[in-house]
Design a protein around this motif. Structure first.
Motif, PDB file in Angstrom:
ATOM      1  N   LEU A   1       0.613 -17.952  -0.854  1.00  0.00           N
ATOM      2  CA  LEU A   1       1.288 -18.925  -1.723  1.00  0.00           C
ATOM      3  C   LEU A   1       1.021 -18.701  -3.206  1.00  0.00           C
ATOM      4  CD1 LEU A   1       0.822 -22.235   0.316  1.00  0.00           C
ATOM      5  CD2 LEU A   1       2.882 -20.841   0.085  1.00  0.00           C
ATOM      6  N   ASP A   2       0.330 -17.626  -3.534  1.00  0.00           N
ATOM      7  CA  ASP A   2       0.110 -17.259  -4.940  1.00  0.00           C
ATOM      8  C   ASP A   2      -0.565 -18.367  -5.743  1.00  0.00           C
ATOM      9  OD1 ASP A   2       1.437 -14.809  -4.465  1.00  0.00           O
ATOM     10  OD2 ASP A   2       3.384 -15.755  -4.815  1.00  0.00           O
ATOM     11  N   LEU A   3      -1.655 -18.869  -5.229  1.00  0.00           N
ATOM     12  CA  LEU A   3      -2.426 -19.864  -5.973  1.00  0.00           C
ATOM     13  C   LEU A   3      -3.073 -19.207  -7.180  1.00  0.00           C
ATOM     14  CD1 LEU A   3      -4.275 -21.683  -3.041  1.00  0.00           C
ATOM     15  CD2 LEU A   3      -2.065 -22.252  -4.046  1.00  0.00           C
ATOM     16  N   SER A   4      -3.256 -19.984  -8.239  1.00  0.00           N
ATOM     17  CA  SER A   4      -3.921 -19.448  -9.423  1.00  0.00           C
ATOM     18  C   SER A   4      -5.388 -19.178  -9.110  1.00  0.00           C
ATOM     19  CB  SER A   4      -3.817 -20.448 -10.572  1.00  0.00           C
ATOM     20  OG  SER A   4      -4.606 -21.600 -10.293  1.00  0.00           O
ATOM     21  N   PRO A   5      -6.007 -18.202  -9.799  1.00  0.00           N
ATOM     22  CA  PRO A   5      -7.433 -17.928  -9.582  1.00  0.00           C
ATOM     23  C   PRO A   5      -8.297 -19.171  -9.808  1.00  0.00           C
ATOM     24  CG  PRO A   5      -6.425 -16.154 -10.838  1.00  0.00           C
ATOM     25  CD  PRO A   5      -5.393 -17.240 -10.736  1.00  0.00           C
ATOM     26  N   LYS A   6      -7.917 -19.988 -10.795  1.00  0.00           N
ATOM     27  CA  LYS A   6      -8.678 -21.204 -11.086  1.00  0.00           C
ATOM     28  C   LYS A   6      -8.639 -22.166  -9.916  1.00  0.00           C
ATOM     29  CE  LYS A   6      -9.024 -24.972 -14.467  1.00  0.00           C
ATOM     30  NZ  LYS A   6      -8.428 -25.567 -15.694  1.00  0.00           N
ATOM     31  N   LEU A   7      -7.442 -22.322  -9.300  1.00  0.00           N
ATOM     32  CA  LEU A   7      -7.317 -23.249  -8.181  1.00  0.00           C
ATOM     33  C   LEU A   7      -8.083 -22.738  -6.962  1.00  0.00           C
ATOM     34  CD1 LEU A   7      -6.190 -25.819  -7.014  1.00  0.00           C
ATOM     35  CD2 LEU A   7      -4.026 -24.668  -6.576  1.00  0.00           C
ATOM     36  N   LYS A   8      -8.082 -21.423  -6.765  1.00  0.00           N
ATOM     37  CA  LYS A   8      -8.815 -20.851  -5.628  1.00  0.00           C
ATOM     38  C   LYS A   8     -10.299 -21.185  -5.707  1.00  0.00           C
ATOM     39  CE  LYS A   8      -5.721 -16.944  -4.725  1.00  0.00           C
ATOM     40  NZ  LYS A   8      -5.579 -15.471  -4.742  1.00  0.00           N
ATOM     41  N   GLU A   9     -10.806 -21.358  -6.931  1.00  0.00           N
ATOM     42  CA  GLU A   9     -12.223 -21.701  -7.107  1.00  0.00           C
ATOM     43  C   GLU A   9     -12.486 -23.183  -6.841  1.00  0.00           C
ATOM     44  OE1 GLU A   9     -13.221 -20.512 -11.025  1.00  0.00           O
ATOM     45  OE2 GLU A   9     -13.020 -18.357 -10.635  1.00  0.00           O
ATOM     46  N   ASN A  10     -11.414 -23.974  -6.796  1.00  0.00           N
ATOM     47  CA  ASN A  10     -11.559 -25.426  -6.632  1.00  0.00           C
ATOM     48  C   ASN A  10     -11.080 -25.888  -5.266  1.00  0.00           C
ATOM     49  OD1 ASN A  10     -12.615 -25.768  -9.200  1.00  0.00           O
ATOM     50  ND2 ASN A  10     -10.600 -26.039 -10.135  1.00  0.00           N
ATOM     51  N   VAL A  11     -11.490 -25.168  -4.229  1.00  0.00           N
ATOM     52  CA  VAL A  11     -11.139 -25.534  -2.855  1.00  0.00           C
ATOM     53  C   VAL A  11     -12.369 -26.115  -2.166  1.00  0.00           C
ATOM     54  CG1 VAL A  11     -10.334 -24.713  -0.617  1.00  0.00           C
ATOM     55  CG2 VAL A  11      -9.359 -23.748  -2.717  1.00  0.00           C
ATOM     56  N   ILE A  12     -12.215 -27.325  -1.632  1.00  0.00           N
ATOM     57  CA  ILE A  12     -13.286 -27.968  -0.869  1.00  0.00           C
ATOM     58  C   ILE A  12     -12.922 -27.878   0.609  1.00  0.00           C
ATOM     59  CG2 ILE A  12     -14.574 -30.099  -0.473  1.00  0.00           C
ATOM     60  CD1 ILE A  12     -13.592 -31.050  -3.237  1.00  0.00           C
ATOM     61  N   THR A  13     -13.764 -27.231   1.398  1.00  0.00           N
ATOM     62  CA  THR A  13     -13.524 -27.144   2.837  1.00  0.00           C
ATOM     63  C   THR A  13     -14.226 -28.295   3.537  1.00  0.00           C
ATOM     64  OG1 THR A  13     -13.373 -24.732   2.707  1.00  0.00           O
ATOM     65  CG2 THR A  13     -13.683 -25.690   4.886  1.00  0.00           C
ATOM     66  N   VAL A  14     -13.433 -29.074   4.275  1.00  0.00           N
ATOM     67  CA  VAL A  14     -13.929 -30.287   4.922  1.00  0.00           C
ATOM     68  C   VAL A  14     -13.846 -30.123   6.437  1.00  0.00           C
ATOM     69  CG1 VAL A  14     -13.385 -32.721   5.351  1.00  0.00           C
ATOM     70  CG2 VAL A  14     -13.374 -31.831   3.018  1.00  0.00           C
ATOM     71  N   GLY A  15     -14.939 -30.395   7.122  1.00  0.00           N
ATOM     72  CA  GLY A  15     -14.959 -30.361   8.579  1.00  0.00           C
ATOM     73  C   GLY A  15     -14.713 -31.755   9.129  1.00  0.00           C
ATOM     74  N   ASN A  16     -13.457 -32.074   9.423  1.00  0.00           N
ATOM     75  CA  ASN A  16     -13.093 -33.407   9.895  1.00  0.00           C
ATOM     76  C   ASN A  16     -13.384 -33.566  11.392  1.00  0.00           C
ATOM     77  OD1 ASN A  16     -12.001 -36.004   9.636  1.00  0.00           O
ATOM     78  ND2 ASN A  16      -9.948 -35.310  10.196  1.00  0.00           N
ATOM     79  N   LYS A  17     -13.403 -34.810  11.850  1.00  0.00           N
ATOM     80  CA  LYS A  17     -13.655 -35.176  13.256  1.00  0.00           C
ATOM     81  C   LYS A  17     -15.051 -34.752  13.707  1.00  0.00           C
ATOM     82  CE  LYS A  17      -8.685 -34.613  14.149  1.00  0.00           C
ATOM     83  NZ  LYS A  17      -7.623 -34.129  15.050  1.00  0.00           N
ATOM     84  N   SER A  18     -15.995 -34.747  12.759  1.00  0.00           N
ATOM     85  CA  SER A  18     -17.365 -34.336  13.094  1.00  0.00           C
ATOM     86  C   SER A  18     -18.028 -35.303  14.070  1.00  0.00           C
ATOM     87  CB  SER A  18     -18.198 -34.221  11.817  1.00  0.00           C
ATOM     88  OG  SER A  18     -18.309 -35.480  11.161  1.00  0.00           O
TER      89      SER A  18
END
Length: 492
Positions: free
Chosen positions: A368-385
């Protein structure tokens, strides 16, 4: 139904294709009719009348005549499906982040997502290579045909769970098995149609489907038919371009107001809507435990711990083994995610296949061609823990934030992390400002900045101490409007 047998491509291929057309074209014709009807306000589902009522253009008369006798099959109708899950047994193309049982389980869940579609039977088939003109070996195909012929429950369709069958594969299987054949592309399109509510979503689904239909269509009038279809595709793209222009205008206004945007992405049914509901306390949101429940990108307002207002974008879910062409028409709405300040990637850690799902989302985001800045601002969330045993949670990487949207677990920590990234990515500042109580300054700041707290100045009760979050541009306006070049307040 007459028996048709496959022969290698040779001088008789045209005759073979003509015969295959008589078997397969009922499926394709119905799909074409529905795709062309999508942009027409007269769309009504109901056999030949639907077709005739919905075509207004004179050039479609020829197509109507061509399709008129071929509306006996409808992908949205009832089917008893044999699910076939091919998998590579060994070698460099073997999937290492999943296994055949999990792949088959997802294929079954796709079929079960469609109303009136039921599973008649299912089987895994190990292969050395899927890229052949028949997909399966001769012995395997004979066994499949025998299974269909001898099934106690009549099998009316076959789902081959790979991304997209080539024309040669598709027509051979239809020809040999004598029932409609689906791949993941066509099944997901059917699911999209079930969940497309807005005219925008319906338009994007039709655009995603039309190239697939054109590739499958065989007819003595192919060139003329293709010309008509391409004309409708051009009209739909023009409508989508207008939509894109409108969305760009909305984004421009939103940017002018300096609203931070948090895009929530993830594998389908990972709990994106549930998470947004937990973060915003928006009671109007109604999460659904179905695949691809969300096709439109919708915005939902929430507040961070510093009282800064943010917009959460609920996006379409991703899925494995899906051609990027199927996602392309949705780029207009996905741009709301691509131009966000922060991305929350929601994983369902209770799902046995969450490793593959994680990889698929990351791979799709890369496309999806995300900007380099946005790629650094990704929070990975483990839902249904809350659904995962404690010892299994210890296996989840530390960088994944464990939460439960339905139980409210981890929401405060997630909000704090979102706030940290938002302030950093938008260059917002946290300041304490001393202003005269009930002054124009105080009212301006309360309107233009996020107020963390407001306290009476202990040294002078005529003044208030405001802890604020403010953008550089708003801070400059405040200085120009209320503070002189000497650094003293203009109204002091």
């Amino acid at each position: 139904m007459m028996s048709i047998f496959y022969s290698p491509k040779n001088a008789h291929q045209n005759l073979i294709e003509k015969k295959v057309y008589s078997v397969c074209n009922a499926k394709v014709s119905s799909l074409i009719a529905r795709a062309l009807c999508t942009t027409n306000s007269k769309l009504k589902y109901g056999g030949n009348k639907m077709l005739h009522d919905s075509f207004d253009h004179p050039e479609t008369e020829e197509l109507k005549k061509l399709l008129d006798n071929n509306l006996t099959w409808d992908g949205a109708g009832e089917h008893k499906v044999l699910v076939l899950q091919p998998y590579i047994k060994w070698g460099p193309n073997k999937k290492t982040n999943t296994n055949p049982d999990l792949m088959l389980a997802e294929a079954v869940s796709l079929v079960k997502s469609l109303p009136k579609w039921t599973i008649a039977d299912k089987r895994k088939i190990g292969l050395m290579n899927i890229c052949t003109d028949k997909v399966f070996g001769t012995g395997q195909i004979d066994a499949i045909a025998s299974q269909i012929h001898n099934a106690p429950i009549p099998i009316t369709a076959v789902f081959v769970s790979i991304d997209k069958l080539s024309n040669e594969q598709y027509f051979f299987l239809c020809n040999r098995l004598q029932v409609p054949v689906f791949d993941r592309y066509s099944i997901v399109i059917q699911i999209f149609k079930e969940h497309a509510k807005s005219s925008e979503a319906k338009l994007q689904v039709a655009l995603a489907e039309l190239p697939y239909i054109v590739g499958r269509f065989l007819s003595p009038h192919y060139d003329r038919t293709k010309k008509i279809l391409m004309k409708h595709q051009k009209e739909m793209k023009a409508s989508l371009a207008k939509l894109e222009k409108h969305r760009a205008h909305v984004r421009k206004n939103r940017k002018a107001l300096e609203f931070p945007v948090v895009a929530v992405v993830g594998y389908t049914n990972a709990g994106k809507t549930s998470l947004i509901k937990a973060l915003t306390a928006d009671s109007s949101l109604t999460p659904q435990n179905v695949l691809f429940a969300t096709l439109d990108v919708t915005m939902h307002e929430g507040s961070l711990p510093c009282n800064l207002k943010v917009l959460y974008a609920d996006t379409i879910g991703f899925i494995a083994d899906l051609p990027i062409e199927l996602i392309q028409p949705f780029r207009v709405t996905l741009e709301d995610a691509m131009l966000a300040d922060v991305i929350i990637h929601v994983m369902d850690v209770s799902h046995p296949n969450h490793a593959l799902q994680y990889d698929e989302v990351i791979n799709t985001l890369e496309k999806l061609d995300l900007s380099p800045k946005l790629k650094e601002n990704v929070i990975t969330v483990g839902n249904k823990s809350d659904l995962v045993p404690h010892e299994k949670l210890l296996e989840i990487p530390n960088e994944v934030m464990l939460v439960s949207a339905t139980e409210g677990i981890g929401m405060n920590q997630l909000l704090s992390r979102v706030e940290q990234l938002i302030l950093s990515s938008t260059n917002r500042q946290k300041l304490t400002v001393r202003v005269r109580a009930f002054s124009d300054e105080e009212q301006w700041l309360k309107q233009e900045a996020a107020i963390i707290s407001s306290d009476v100045d202990p040294n002078d009760s005529a003044y208030a101490l405001l802890k604020i979050v403010i953008t550089p541009s708003k801070l400059n306006i405040f200085r120009e409007q209320f503070i002189g070049s000497s650094g003293r307040r203009k109204n002091a």
